[in-house]
Design an enzyme around this catalytic site. Sequence first.
Site, PDB file in Angstrom:
ATOM      1  NE  ARG A  41       4.018   1.554  -2.110  1.00 39.93           N
ATOM      2  CZ  ARG A  41       5.250   1.197  -1.382  1.00 39.93           C
ATOM      3  NH1 ARG A  41       6.413   1.621  -1.761  1.00 39.93           N
ATOM      4  NH2 ARG A  41       5.290   0.619  -0.179  1.00 39.93           N
ATOM      5  CG  ASN A  59       2.647  -0.849   3.298  1.00 42.13           C
ATOM      6  OD1 ASN A  59       2.254  -1.975   3.003  1.00 42.13           O
ATOM      7  ND2 ASN A  59       3.846  -0.473   2.915  1.00 42.13           N
ATOM      8  N   GLY A  60       0.794  -3.274   5.449  1.00 41.42           N
ATOM      9  CA  GLY A  60       1.447  -4.279   6.086  1.00 41.42           C
ATOM     10  C   GLY A  60       0.209  -5.071   6.779  1.00 41.42           C
ATOM     11  CB  CYS A  83      -0.674   0.037   1.285  1.00 37.24           C
ATOM     12  SG  CYS A  83      -1.674  -1.309   1.474  1.00 37.24           S
ATOM     13  CD  GLU A 134       7.401 -12.269 -21.088  1.00 36.09           C
ATOM     14  OE1 GLU A 134       7.813 -12.988 -19.973  1.00 36.09           O
ATOM     15  OE2 GLU A 134       6.548 -11.575 -21.453  1.00 36.09           O
ATOM     16  CG  HIS A 185      13.911 -38.586 -30.356  1.00 37.78           C
ATOM     17  ND1 HIS A 185      13.810 -39.888 -30.724  1.00 37.78           N
ATOM     18  CD2 HIS A 185      14.184 -38.675 -28.972  1.00 37.78           C
ATOM     19  CE1 HIS A 185      14.235 -40.646 -29.812  1.00 37.78           C
ATOM     20  NE2 HIS A 185      14.417 -39.968 -28.676  1.00 37.78           N
ATOM     21  CD  GLU A 204       8.790 -18.218 -16.476  1.00 39.78           C
ATOM     22  OE1 GLU A 204       7.895 -18.642 -17.322  1.00 39.78           O
ATOM     23  OE2 GLU A 204       8.762 -17.353 -16.082  1.00 39.78           O
ATOM     24  CE  LYS A 222       9.394 -14.202 -17.735  1.00 39.49           C
ATOM     25  NZ  LYS A 222       8.272 -14.426 -16.951  1.00 39.49           N
ATOM     26  CD1 TRP A 243      -1.524  -5.687  -2.373  1.00 40.77           C
ATOM     27  CD2 TRP A 243      -1.818  -5.169  -4.332  1.00 40.77           C
ATOM     28  NE1 TRP A 243      -1.107  -7.006  -3.031  1.00 40.77           N
ATOM     29  CE2 TRP A 243      -1.626  -6.393  -4.396  1.00 40.77           C
ATOM     30  CE3 TRP A 243      -2.301  -4.338  -5.401  1.00 40.77           C
ATOM     31  CZ2 TRP A 243      -1.552  -7.012  -5.696  1.00 40.77           C
ATOM     32  CZ3 TRP A 243      -2.022  -4.986  -6.778  1.00 40.77           C
ATOM     33  CH2 TRP A 243      -1.715  -6.288  -6.739  1.00 40.77           C
ATOM     34  CE  LYS A 277       2.632  -8.104 -14.379  1.00 38.06           C
ATOM     35  NZ  LYS A 277       3.583  -8.954 -14.354  1.00 38.06           N
TER      36      LYS A 277
HETATM   37  C1  F6R Z   1       5.004 -13.928 -18.901  1.00 41.87           C
HETATM   38  C2  F6R Z   1       3.744 -13.340 -18.328  1.00 41.87           C
HETATM   39  C3  F6R Z   1       2.690 -14.043 -18.732  1.00 41.87           C
HETATM   40  C4  F6R Z   1       1.570 -14.200 -17.623  1.00 41.87           C
HETATM   41  C5  F6R Z   1       0.178 -14.686 -18.205  1.00 41.87           C
HETATM   42  C6  F6R Z   1      -0.863 -15.148 -17.173  1.00 41.87           C
HETATM   43  O1  F6R Z   1       6.108 -13.200 -18.172  1.00 41.87           O
HETATM   44  O2  F6R Z   1       3.735 -12.560 -17.276  1.00 41.87           O
HETATM   45  O3  F6R Z   1       2.892 -15.104 -19.392  1.00 41.87           O
HETATM   46  O4  F6R Z   1       1.962 -15.218 -16.714  1.00 41.87           O
HETATM   47  O5  F6R Z   1      -0.443 -13.847 -19.080  1.00 41.87           O
HETATM   48  O6  F6R Z   1      -0.927 -14.112 -16.423  1.00 41.87           O
HETATM   49  P1  F6R Z   1      -1.695 -14.191 -14.956  1.00 41.87           P
HETATM   50  O7  F6R Z   1      -0.744 -15.009 -14.155  1.00 41.87           O
HETATM   51  O8  F6R Z   1      -2.097 -12.740 -14.569  1.00 41.87           O
HETATM   52  O9  F6R Z   1      -3.112 -15.083 -15.259  1.00 41.87           O
END
Ligand code: F6R
Length: 611
Positions: A30, A103-104, A5, A491, A507, A484, A488, A77, A606
């Site tokens: 935040r 906050n906390g 928060c 992207e 294969h 993963e 990373k 939050w 995001k």
């Molecule tokens: C990759 C990334 C995405 C999310 C995906 C699911 O770095 O962030 O692949 O993991 O869009 O998002 P959430 O977890 O919010 O359902």
Amino acid sequence: MKPMCGIVGYIGPKQAQNILLEGLRKLEYRGYDSAGLAVYQDGKLKVEKAEGPLSALEERLNGQPLHGEMGIGHTRWATHGKPSDENSHPHVDGKQQFAVVHNGIIENYLELKEELQEKGYAFTSETDTEVIAHLLADLDDGDLVSTVRKAVARMEGAYALAIAHVDEPDKLVAVRLASPLIVGVGDGENFIASDIPAILEHTRDVYVLDDGEMAVLTRDGVELSTTDGKPVSRDLMHVTWDAATAEKGGYEHFMLKEIHEQPKAIRDTLAGRIKDGLVDLSQEISLSAEELKRFDKIHFVACGTAYHAGLIGKSVVEKLARIPVEVDVASEYRYRDPIITPSTLVVVVSQSGETADTLAALREAQKAGAQVLGITNVVGSSVAREADEVLMTWAGPEIAVASTKAYTTQLIAIYLFGLYLARILETRSESELAEATEALLKLPKQAETLLEDPSAIRRFAGDIAQHEDLFFIGRGLDHAVVMEGSLKLKEISYIHSDAYAAGELKHGTLALIEEGIPVIALATQKAVYDKMVSNIIEVKARGAHVLGLGLEGDDELGKSVDEVITIPETLPLLTPVLSVIPLQLLAYYTSTARGLNVDKPRNLAKSVTVE
Ligand code: F6R
């Protein structure tokens, strides 16, 4: 501790409302779901708060602005209680004498709440914070500072607070215990904030409070002391960063900040869930032992990074609890006509809790009669509200598009769930469960060590930044982790890479290996170590340039690869939490070496709320 928060406080000659709103805007990064202010006006503490973005609060204030030169503000939050007007801060006691922003988390809030309710204090929100306002009222001895000291002595947990009292309009009190809080020192005005950007426009001179300290602010001065009353003297810190860097806590990008926040995020996700050396989720998961024993299969369903966490979930749950697990990409799940029955447990994993495909899968599973466990990072999100059971990850808001701390905390939630299930189903001995729990508790410190020196990864990143194609290989859990790592890298560096189960190379994929091509090979799984080394030798023989990632103390790996990075040793099942960190850093440094927009890669959002 858990949430992030935002807190702002002001005392001085100017209108507090504007300064508080501006400060809160600077803390928006935040993450928050509601906001509020309390300003001293005409002998009263006037409160205005609203669920939603700051603009919702501003709209309310437009009609009726708060006039006054002292006040506190907050962006919330949600943790205890959904996002709503009532649950937003500031919170006040029944007589509106005290106003508090927080906050906390107050860990003993239930105990305090019951005690206060018995004394007749009426609560209007579901928050732990409201307890503080009533506690202050209950302990009120006519002196704000000494009342705050008495209240703090009763509170357990981690928190940062800003507190105002209606009878002492020339004073504000700030308290810190394990949640960040700073005091900004101006000329005839002083400030409280949970982070420097909130006040940078007004002053560059700050005190950073330490745990167990409080500050008493008047217009003309700031006094620091410990919460039990010992004076503290501290030099002012002069901030030289610009506002943009300050938001990122001194890191160049949110992604790097969030990578470095992982030890804390892991610690927070473990907190309160281990009792007497064993995992206990009975406070959070309401399913009884009988109900848990009825499940004959588990489906993990998620997207992207969260799907990769689900892949680890399969190994964890199958190994610990011996229940068959399937893992599905959410966008495929409901179209493949999966076999879902009332004895299926569907675990949906989602940082945001709003991903459209994941939500659709959740609803589909419930329609078919399954129980749904949601693992999510956002209290009050759709997953948190709609799932039958919820296990929160306490990573705090994740701002960078590329997910890092959300992934590692998803893994922690999965381990906790697997260990709890194994305990209830008695599929593992108590000593095995205790050993795994002990190893879990060591992970935050091990992650910290791992983050100390990124120089080798940075060097390798400089190399791969020149390539357009590369490979990740691993076996068992390492295979899930390289998936993963590859995502990373793709992207945020826009370099094409793929992740392969190392035994699959011969294969088909081996045909792609040619002189100088970078291969990142994970070799942390002892059970398949020798096989993995053979696979590394296969690619080396075709000219690949190999970065090997192994366990500390492995003197062999260096003989078969070009460069080695090691991670601290933990149980094989837990290595993904550590082995992913160098891969996150690799993606990060490759992206910066290419001069790309790390935090906001092209074409990506995001939160993916459309199908
Ligand atoms: C990759 C990334 C995405 C999310 C995906 C699911 O770095 O962030 O692949 O993991 O869009 O998002 P959430 O977890 O919010 O359902």
